[in-house]
Write a protein that holds these residues in place. Structure first.
Motif, PDB file in Angstrom:
ATOM      1  N   ARG A  62       0.698  -1.228   0.079  1.00  0.00           N
ATOM      2  CA  ARG A  62      -0.275   0.068  -0.080  1.00  0.00           C
ATOM      3  C   ARG A  62       0.649   1.393   0.026  1.00  0.00           C
ATOM      4  NH1 ARG A  62      -3.157  -1.430   5.261  1.00  0.00           N
ATOM      5  NH2 ARG A  62      -1.234  -2.398   5.681  1.00  0.00           N
ATOM      6  N   GLY A  67      -3.334   4.285   0.837  1.00  0.00           N
ATOM      7  CA  GLY A  67      -3.950   3.161   1.069  1.00  0.00           C
ATOM      8  C   GLY A  67      -3.984   2.214  -0.243  1.00  0.00           C
ATOM      9  N   ASP A 112       5.257  -4.391   4.479  1.00  0.00           N
ATOM     10  CA  ASP A 112       3.674  -4.343   3.953  1.00  0.00           C
ATOM     11  C   ASP A 112       3.449  -5.332   2.796  1.00  0.00           C
ATOM     12  OD1 ASP A 112       1.150  -3.370   4.574  1.00  0.00           O
ATOM     13  OD2 ASP A 112       1.470  -2.751   2.248  1.00  0.00           O
ATOM     14  N   HIS A 115       3.745  -8.741   4.661  1.00  0.00           N
ATOM     15  CA  HIS A 115       2.509  -8.965   5.813  1.00  0.00           C
ATOM     16  C   HIS A 115       1.361  -9.446   4.763  1.00  0.00           C
ATOM     17  CE1 HIS A 115      -0.304  -7.875   9.088  1.00  0.00           C
ATOM     18  NE2 HIS A 115      -1.001  -7.382   7.897  1.00  0.00           N
ATOM     19  N   HIS A 116       1.051  -8.747   3.679  1.00  0.00           N
ATOM     20  CA  HIS A 116       0.156  -9.181   2.540  1.00  0.00           C
ATOM     21  C   HIS A 116       0.294 -10.501   2.287  1.00  0.00           C
ATOM     22  CE1 HIS A 116      -3.134  -8.473  -0.210  1.00  0.00           C
ATOM     23  NE2 HIS A 116      -2.466  -8.664  -1.116  1.00  0.00           N
ATOM     24  N   SER A 120       4.379 -12.293   8.959  1.00  0.00           N
ATOM     25  CA  SER A 120       4.029 -11.124  10.067  1.00  0.00           C
ATOM     26  C   SER A 120       5.451 -10.796  10.369  1.00  0.00           C
ATOM     27  CB  SER A 120       3.258 -11.662  11.386  1.00  0.00           C
ATOM     28  OG  SER A 120       2.925 -10.516  12.261  1.00  0.00           O
ATOM     29  N   CYS A 432       2.994  -7.247  15.472  1.00  0.00           N
ATOM     30  CA  CYS A 432       3.064  -7.076  14.234  1.00  0.00           C
ATOM     31  C   CYS A 432       3.011  -5.699  13.951  1.00  0.00           C
ATOM     32  CB  CYS A 432       1.668  -7.610  13.599  1.00  0.00           C
ATOM     33  SG  CYS A 432       1.598  -7.364  11.616  1.00  0.00           S
ATOM     34  N   ILE A 434       3.024  -3.975  11.134  1.00  0.00           N
ATOM     35  CA  ILE A 434       2.144  -3.263  10.119  1.00  0.00           C
ATOM     36  C   ILE A 434       0.792  -3.134  10.632  1.00  0.00           C
ATOM     37  CG2 ILE A 434       1.192  -3.835   7.871  1.00  0.00           C
ATOM     38  CD1 ILE A 434       4.033  -3.060   7.771  1.00  0.00           C
ATOM     39  N   THR A 435       0.219  -3.939  11.556  1.00  0.00           N
ATOM     40  CA  THR A 435      -0.883  -3.859  12.318  1.00  0.00           C
ATOM     41  C   THR A 435      -0.792  -2.564  13.197  1.00  0.00           C
ATOM     42  OG1 THR A 435      -1.426  -6.183  11.938  1.00  0.00           O
ATOM     43  CG2 THR A 435      -2.581  -4.893  13.736  1.00  0.00           C
ATOM     44  N   GLN A 438      -0.889   0.646  11.109  1.00  0.00           N
ATOM     45  CA  GLN A 438      -2.044   0.617  10.255  1.00  0.00           C
ATOM     46  C   GLN A 438      -2.585   1.908   9.630  1.00  0.00           C
ATOM     47  OE1 GLN A 438      -3.038  -2.282   9.070  1.00  0.00           O
ATOM     48  NE2 GLN A 438      -4.734  -1.349   7.452  1.00  0.00           N
ATOM     49  N   GLN A 442      -3.335   4.547   5.591  1.00  0.00           N
ATOM     50  CA  GLN A 442      -4.538   4.746   4.948  1.00  0.00           C
ATOM     51  C   GLN A 442      -4.467   6.343   4.430  1.00  0.00           C
ATOM     52  OE1 GLN A 442      -6.286   4.630   9.019  1.00  0.00           O
ATOM     53  NE2 GLN A 442      -6.783   2.473   9.054  1.00  0.00           N
TER      54      GLN A 442
END
Length: 448
Positions: A62, A67, A112, A115-116, A120, A432, A434-435, A438, A442
């Motif tokens: 992203r 995003g 990212d 992660h996708h 993790s 994590c 990336i979490t 987050q 965005q």
């Protein structure tokens, strides 16, 4: 310790506490700069470029503060350009350049993407990768600066830091790692930096190129593409820059910028603030003329009447005038309507910038300026020779760094900017990364 062993085995807790703090502050600084840059012309154009020309593939990421998912290489291009488009990110004297504006967006794009795919990455592992990327990029830059006959943009060396950080996250073996380093060095453009100092454009310090080249080299090496040995790492002539890897930290020599303008302009701004502290009534309307004595490269900035945001940030006269007229220099003072503001331009026209031989002789080890201000009353105020705030000898406090973040990230809204800041501050404990981050991935709300 070899470079491969360092990249494979280093743990964030192996670094001294001071070094760890600088890396974490660097992450906060770069994300804050990217937040402040999210809506500028360069960031918008590069996101559009990435969306149109780098559609999501095997590794997709992203775009930061957008995003939109694109190919990870497009995310690297856009992220590096965005971080570079607001000239407020940290830097390093020996390399005469910067690591974070390349390493942070590239590592976040790769993390990212992984992660996708279901891998993790903990906050601790992210910090380990960032520390590897920073340290190796700065050493590569120092090695290149010591051996290159020209002054080059940071993209000419920072890709090597991306390879080292990425090799850790991708768990490369030594052979693939060395090929990736060689590919990255071979394709790294040694851009003539003074060309964009004297004629500023969106190209800046080539951080987008460094982020792209580093990740591109990793994926090429993974496909079996071979690369020539990286001379800035393996040549005997640069061994002194690598022999104490893991024992001494170039990261400790990083500086942080209070303002979003070229570092070479910042000693003059620092000197002006000190004169205002000593003379509380010193203000724009009391000044007849200002004379700035500085080193040659800083003198080249000039910038009395910029035509766009790039020229306003690679300038000295304009941001100095803005500091006096507006009382601050943030993103709003070097973009948009401020660039044509009559009050700033009127004072800018009364600023003379000249080279001083004694100050030039101390560059690049020191970046310094001296001010002489003639007041309308006839009184003359002279500053001492001054270094910029934020240098290792005059560091910004954590409170000052967070205030800078708040100023630059105000477009996110208070709730979101606070969430991002706290996520970065607590990233080492995140299961994590990336979490936890987050909100960084965005879209930024459109300006009203």
């Amino acid at each position: 310790m070899s470079l491969f062993e360092f990249s494979r085995d280093f743990d964030f807790l192996d670094a001294p506490q001071k070094t760890r703090a600088i890396v974490q502050n660097g992450l906060l600084d770069i994300i804050g700069v990217m937040a402040g840059a999210a809506s500028n012309d360069t960031s918008v154009a590069m996101r559009r470029f990435a969306e149109r020309h780098y559609p999501a593939g095997l590794y997709s990421s992203r775009l930061i503060f957008s995003g939109q998912r694109v190919n990870v290489l497009g995310a690297a291009w856009a992220g590096g350009f965005s971080a570079d488009s607001l000239d407020a990110h940290e830097g390093h004297f020996k390399s005469k350049g910067h690591a974070g504006a390349t390493v942070v967006p590239a590592v976040l794009a790769l993390a990212d993407a992984l992660h996708h795919q279901g891998q993790s990455i903990s906050g601790h592992d992210l910090l380990s990768a960032l520390c590897i990327g920073y340290e190796t990029a700065l050493r590569a830059g120092s090695a290149l600066m010591a051996t290159s006959p020209t002054y080059h943009a940071s993209g000419g060396f920072s890709a090597l830091g991306v390879v080292c950080a990425g090799a850790r996250l991708l768990r490369l073996d030594e052979t693939t790692f060395r090929h990736a380093l060689g590919i990255a060095e071979y394709f790294s453009a040694r851009c003539p930096m003074m060309r964009v100092v004297q004629a500023p454009t969106m190209l800046r310090d080539a951080h987008g190129a460094g982020a792209f080249t580093g990740l591109n080299a990793l994926f090429m090496a993974l496909e079996g593409i071979t690369g020539a040995p990286a001379e800035t790492v393996e040549d005997i002539a640069v061994s002194e820059h690598w022999c104490d890897l893991g024992q001494r930290w170039e990261i400790d020599s990083q500086y942080f910028k209070p303002w979003p303008v070229c570092r070479w302009a910042q000693p003059a701004l620092t000197a002006m603030l000190e004169l205002q502290r000593q003379h509380p009534l010193l203000a724009a309307d009391s000044i007849q003329t200002i004379r700035v004595e500085t080193f040659y490269e800083s003198m080249c900035l000039q910038g009395h009447s910029p035509k766009d945001a790039d020229q306003a940030q690679y300038a000295l006269a304009f941001p100095l005038a803005a500091l006096l007229v507006r009382g601050k220099v943030g993103p709003e003072e070097v973009t948009g309507m401020a660039i044509t503001a009559p009050d700033i331009l009127a004072l800018s026209a009364r600023i003379e910038i000249v080279e001083a031989a004694d100050i030039s002789a101390r560059f690049p080890e020191e970046i310094l300026s001296r001010l002489s201000i003639t007041l309308k009353s006839g009184e003359v105020l002279v500053s001492p020779i001054t270094a910029a705030r934020g240098d290792p000898q005059t560091p910004l406090s954590l409170e000052e760094l967070e205030q800078k973040f708040d100023l630059f990230a105000q477009g996110l809204g208070l709730e979101r900017s606070t969430a991002v800041k706290m996520a970065i501050r607590n990233i080492a404990q995140a299961d994590c990364a990336i979490t936890a981050l987050q909100a960084v991935f965005q879209r930024v709300p459109a300006s009203p």
